[in-house]
Design an enzyme around this catalytic site. Sequence first.
Site, PDB file in Angstrom:
ATOM      1  N   ASP A  40       4.041   1.636  -1.372  1.00  0.00           N
ATOM      2  CA  ASP A  40       4.595   1.736  -2.721  1.00  0.00           C
ATOM      3  C   ASP A  40       3.769   0.847  -3.646  1.00  0.00           C
ATOM      4  O   ASP A  40       4.198  -0.220  -4.070  1.00  0.00           O
ATOM      5  CB  ASP A  40       6.068   1.322  -2.716  1.00  0.00           C
ATOM      6  CG  ASP A  40       6.764   1.591  -4.048  1.00  0.00           C
ATOM      7  OD1 ASP A  40       6.150   2.265  -4.903  1.00  0.00           O
ATOM      8  OD2 ASP A  40       7.900   1.127  -4.238  1.00  0.00           O
ATOM      9  N   LYS A  41       2.567   1.321  -3.964  1.00  0.00           N
ATOM     10  CA  LYS A  41       1.635   0.506  -4.741  1.00  0.00           C
ATOM     11  C   LYS A  41       2.202   0.078  -6.091  1.00  0.00           C
ATOM     12  O   LYS A  41       1.944  -1.028  -6.563  1.00  0.00           O
ATOM     13  CB  LYS A  41       0.336   1.294  -4.976  1.00  0.00           C
ATOM     14  CG  LYS A  41      -0.570   1.429  -3.768  1.00  0.00           C
ATOM     15  CD  LYS A  41      -1.793   2.262  -4.118  1.00  0.00           C
ATOM     16  CE  LYS A  41      -2.775   2.352  -2.968  1.00  0.00           C
ATOM     17  NZ  LYS A  41      -3.437   1.064  -2.714  1.00  0.00           N
TER      18      LYS A  41
ATOM     19  N   SER B  47      -9.090  -6.914   1.416  1.00  0.00           N
ATOM     20  CA  SER B  47      -9.355  -5.487   1.303  1.00  0.00           C
ATOM     21  C   SER B  47     -10.863  -5.247   1.356  1.00  0.00           C
ATOM     22  O   SER B  47     -11.619  -5.916   0.650  1.00  0.00           O
ATOM     23  CB  SER B  47      -8.803  -4.924  -0.001  1.00  0.00           C
ATOM     24  OG  SER B  47      -9.262  -3.594  -0.194  1.00  0.00           O
TER      25      SER B  47
ATOM     26  N   ASN C  74      -5.314  -7.432   7.566  1.00  0.00           N
ATOM     27  CA  ASN C  74      -5.579  -6.232   6.785  1.00  0.00           C
ATOM     28  C   ASN C  74      -6.338  -5.226   7.652  1.00  0.00           C
ATOM     29  O   ASN C  74      -6.434  -5.389   8.868  1.00  0.00           O
ATOM     30  CB  ASN C  74      -6.388  -6.605   5.532  1.00  0.00           C
ATOM     31  CG  ASN C  74      -6.107  -5.688   4.348  1.00  0.00           C
ATOM     32  OD1 ASN C  74      -5.937  -4.490   4.508  1.00  0.00           O
ATOM     33  ND2 ASN C  74      -6.072  -6.258   3.153  1.00  0.00           N
TER      34      ASN C  74
ATOM     35  N   ASN D  72     -12.284  -2.613   0.244  1.00  0.00           N
ATOM     36  CA  ASN D  72     -12.589  -1.524  -0.678  1.00  0.00           C
ATOM     37  C   ASN D  72     -12.885  -1.964  -2.107  1.00  0.00           C
ATOM     38  O   ASN D  72     -13.094  -1.133  -2.983  1.00  0.00           O
ATOM     39  CB  ASN D  72     -11.428  -0.522  -0.684  1.00  0.00           C
ATOM     40  CG  ASN D  72     -11.202   0.052   0.706  1.00  0.00           C
ATOM     41  OD1 ASN D  72     -12.156   0.415   1.383  1.00  0.00           O
ATOM     42  ND2 ASN D  72      -9.952   0.098   1.131  1.00  0.00           N
ATOM     43  N   THR D  73     -12.880  -3.266  -2.360  1.00  0.00           N
ATOM     44  CA  THR D  73     -13.354  -3.812  -3.632  1.00  0.00           C
ATOM     45  C   THR D  73     -14.572  -4.670  -3.325  1.00  0.00           C
ATOM     46  O   THR D  73     -14.495  -5.614  -2.543  1.00  0.00           O
ATOM     47  CB  THR D  73     -12.262  -4.655  -4.317  1.00  0.00           C
ATOM     48  OG1 THR D  73     -11.162  -3.796  -4.654  1.00  0.00           O
ATOM     49  CG2 THR D  73     -12.787  -5.306  -5.578  1.00  0.00           C
TER      50      THR D  73
ATOM     51  N   PHE E  29      -9.124   3.227  -1.148  1.00  0.00           N
ATOM     52  CA  PHE E  29      -8.488   3.413  -2.450  1.00  0.00           C
ATOM     53  C   PHE E  29      -9.137   2.572  -3.539  1.00  0.00           C
ATOM     54  O   PHE E  29      -9.369   3.033  -4.647  1.00  0.00           O
ATOM     55  CB  PHE E  29      -6.996   3.053  -2.372  1.00  0.00           C
ATOM     56  CG  PHE E  29      -6.145   4.138  -1.790  1.00  0.00           C
ATOM     57  CD1 PHE E  29      -6.045   5.363  -2.417  1.00  0.00           C
ATOM     58  CD2 PHE E  29      -5.435   3.933  -0.617  1.00  0.00           C
ATOM     59  CE1 PHE E  29      -5.253   6.374  -1.897  1.00  0.00           C
ATOM     60  CE2 PHE E  29      -4.639   4.932  -0.087  1.00  0.00           C
ATOM     61  CZ  PHE E  29      -4.548   6.148  -0.724  1.00  0.00           C
ATOM     62  N   GLY E  30      -9.379   1.301  -3.260  1.00  0.00           N
ATOM     63  CA  GLY E  30      -9.976   0.437  -4.269  1.00  0.00           C
ATOM     64  C   GLY E  30      -8.987  -0.081  -5.300  1.00  0.00           C
ATOM     65  O   GLY E  30      -9.289  -0.129  -6.497  1.00  0.00           O
ATOM     66  N   PHE E  31      -7.788  -0.478  -4.833  1.00  0.00           N
ATOM     67  CA  PHE E  31      -6.782  -1.078  -5.718  1.00  0.00           C
ATOM     68  C   PHE E  31      -6.431  -0.173  -6.898  1.00  0.00           C
ATOM     69  O   PHE E  31      -6.348  -0.620  -8.043  1.00  0.00           O
ATOM     70  CB  PHE E  31      -7.247  -2.446  -6.248  1.00  0.00           C
ATOM     71  CG  PHE E  31      -7.172  -3.568  -5.241  1.00  0.00           C
ATOM     72  CD1 PHE E  31      -6.544  -3.421  -4.021  1.00  0.00           C
ATOM     73  CD2 PHE E  31      -7.750  -4.796  -5.539  1.00  0.00           C
ATOM     74  CE1 PHE E  31      -6.473  -4.468  -3.114  1.00  0.00           C
ATOM     75  CE2 PHE E  31      -7.692  -5.858  -4.637  1.00  0.00           C
ATOM     76  CZ  PHE E  31      -7.051  -5.686  -3.416  1.00  0.00           C
TER      77      PHE E  31
ATOM     78  N   ASN F 258      -8.683   4.308   4.656  1.00  0.00           N
ATOM     79  CA  ASN F 258      -8.542   4.431   3.210  1.00  0.00           C
ATOM     80  C   ASN F 258      -9.632   3.623   2.512  1.00  0.00           C
ATOM     81  O   ASN F 258     -10.102   2.613   3.028  1.00  0.00           O
ATOM     82  CB  ASN F 258      -7.150   3.965   2.753  1.00  0.00           C
ATOM     83  CG  ASN F 258      -7.102   2.490   2.392  1.00  0.00           C
ATOM     84  OD1 ASN F 258      -7.493   2.103   1.287  1.00  0.00           O
ATOM     85  ND2 ASN F 258      -6.650   1.663   3.327  1.00  0.00           N
TER      86      ASN F 258
ATOM     87  N   GLY G 165       0.797  -1.217   0.000  1.00  0.00           N
ATOM     88  CA  GLY G 165       0.000   0.000   0.000  1.00  0.00           C
ATOM     89  C   GLY G 165       0.829   1.265   0.000  1.00  0.00           C
ATOM     90  O   GLY G 165       0.407   2.279  -0.534  1.00  0.00           O
TER      91      GLY G 165
ATOM     92  N   ASN H 180       1.820  -7.836  -3.651  1.00  0.00           N
ATOM     93  CA  ASN H 180       0.452  -8.097  -3.248  1.00  0.00           C
ATOM     94  C   ASN H 180      -0.403  -8.230  -4.498  1.00  0.00           C
ATOM     95  O   ASN H 180      -0.430  -7.330  -5.341  1.00  0.00           O
ATOM     96  CB  ASN H 180      -0.032  -6.936  -2.370  1.00  0.00           C
ATOM     97  CG  ASN H 180      -1.309  -7.219  -1.626  1.00  0.00           C
ATOM     98  OD1 ASN H 180      -2.379  -7.174  -2.204  1.00  0.00           O
ATOM     99  ND2 ASN H 180      -1.203  -7.477  -0.335  1.00  0.00           N
TER     100      ASN H 180
ATOM    101  N   LYS I 218      -3.378 -13.012   2.847  1.00  0.00           N
ATOM    102  CA  LYS I 218      -3.662 -11.897   3.768  1.00  0.00           C
ATOM    103  C   LYS I 218      -5.129 -11.905   4.144  1.00  0.00           C
ATOM    104  O   LYS I 218      -6.000 -11.875   3.263  1.00  0.00           O
ATOM    105  CB  LYS I 218      -3.280 -10.563   3.133  1.00  0.00           C
ATOM    106  CG  LYS I 218      -3.303  -9.396   4.124  1.00  0.00           C
ATOM    107  CD  LYS I 218      -2.647  -8.164   3.535  1.00  0.00           C
ATOM    108  CE  LYS I 218      -2.467  -7.074   4.585  1.00  0.00           C
ATOM    109  NZ  LYS I 218      -1.738  -5.908   4.031  1.00  0.00           N
TER     110      LYS I 218
END
Length: 357
Positions: free
Chosen positions: A65-66, A173, A240, A175-176, A113-115, A111, A63, A139, A211
């Site tokens: 350094d995506k 996650s 997570n 967020n998806t 972000f949603g990937f 956050n 997250g 990841n 994860k």
Amino acid sequence: MTNFLESTGLAMLRQLDPEVAHKLALKALSSGLAQLSGPVTSDRLRTEIAGLELPNPVGLAAGFDKNAEVLHPLARAGFGFIEVGAATPRPQTGNPKPRLFRLAKDRAVINRFGFNNDGADVIAHRLASRPEDAVIGLNLGANKDSEDRAADFVSVLNGCAAHVDFVTVNVSSPNTENLRNLQGRAALWALLTGVVNARAKLTRPIPVFLKIAPDLTDGELADIAEVALSSSIDGIIATNTTLSRDGLTSRHAQEKGGLSGAPLFEPSTRILARMSQLTENKLPLIGVGGISSAEHAYTKIKAGASAIQLYSAMVYRGLSLAAEIARGLDSLLERDGFATVAEAVGTDRNKWLQVSG
């Protein structure tokens, strides 16, 4: 300790929109403006997890350094290993802004972000010129509009595996939409079997980690442990971000998304200890959630983690935190008579099992 230059920089960044501040932090790293500690290691800190030889057990969580843009400076920042991503097969912009929020009173971050990422092809190209003396993982994610998310994980693995030392299957996650449904027993078995089968066909097979979320019932944890043990994966990352908002006082507390930082420390440590018990020490665990000090890292290790990862605490403490934690952990291990990190793993697990009960 955070130095004056870093403290001043952090104070300035906190006056900016969090996502803008994050991008500026990456630019500072890539331009050489950040002061970096260099490698941190010792006989006590050196450890092995899933066949990976780590100079120390303090890792950078996915997250930060995506898009694998600052691998070389990160390799000189005192981390024992680095995880980049999440990467999806196709580039995607993620969720609408604003989508990153500081909760300063709670020492936390939310956050959604949603990937958002540049896509596996671009990330693989950057990984191809990675520093060779670092341990770097990726990841794996799935595109939001994918019709076959399990196939997405395999696609990213196949495209990037030649350039990384491990991969993480991220089904946790929040967020998806519906991604966490892949943590269910049948879906998880199918997903992990597909990834492990694809890994077996690689020229250089690498460790596969899973994860998981902190918002799981004990029954769900038991199912995940059973699937993990029977699927030939190499370890579990716990945990997570959380959907819980218990005890928060900051004004952004009710924003949608995953909560990370200090409030996650205790619940994620309970999940870690329980997963350690359920997997009967047969799988190495990486502890994540709320770590901001050497004492926190040590607690995770004694609860069952073979290594740890951090990210959100750097928003408040800076990049020097990794080296500070590694050096502090060395001192704590020495204080308690442990010759290695491995000797300390799980020595205080029962305390956290009692808390969870």
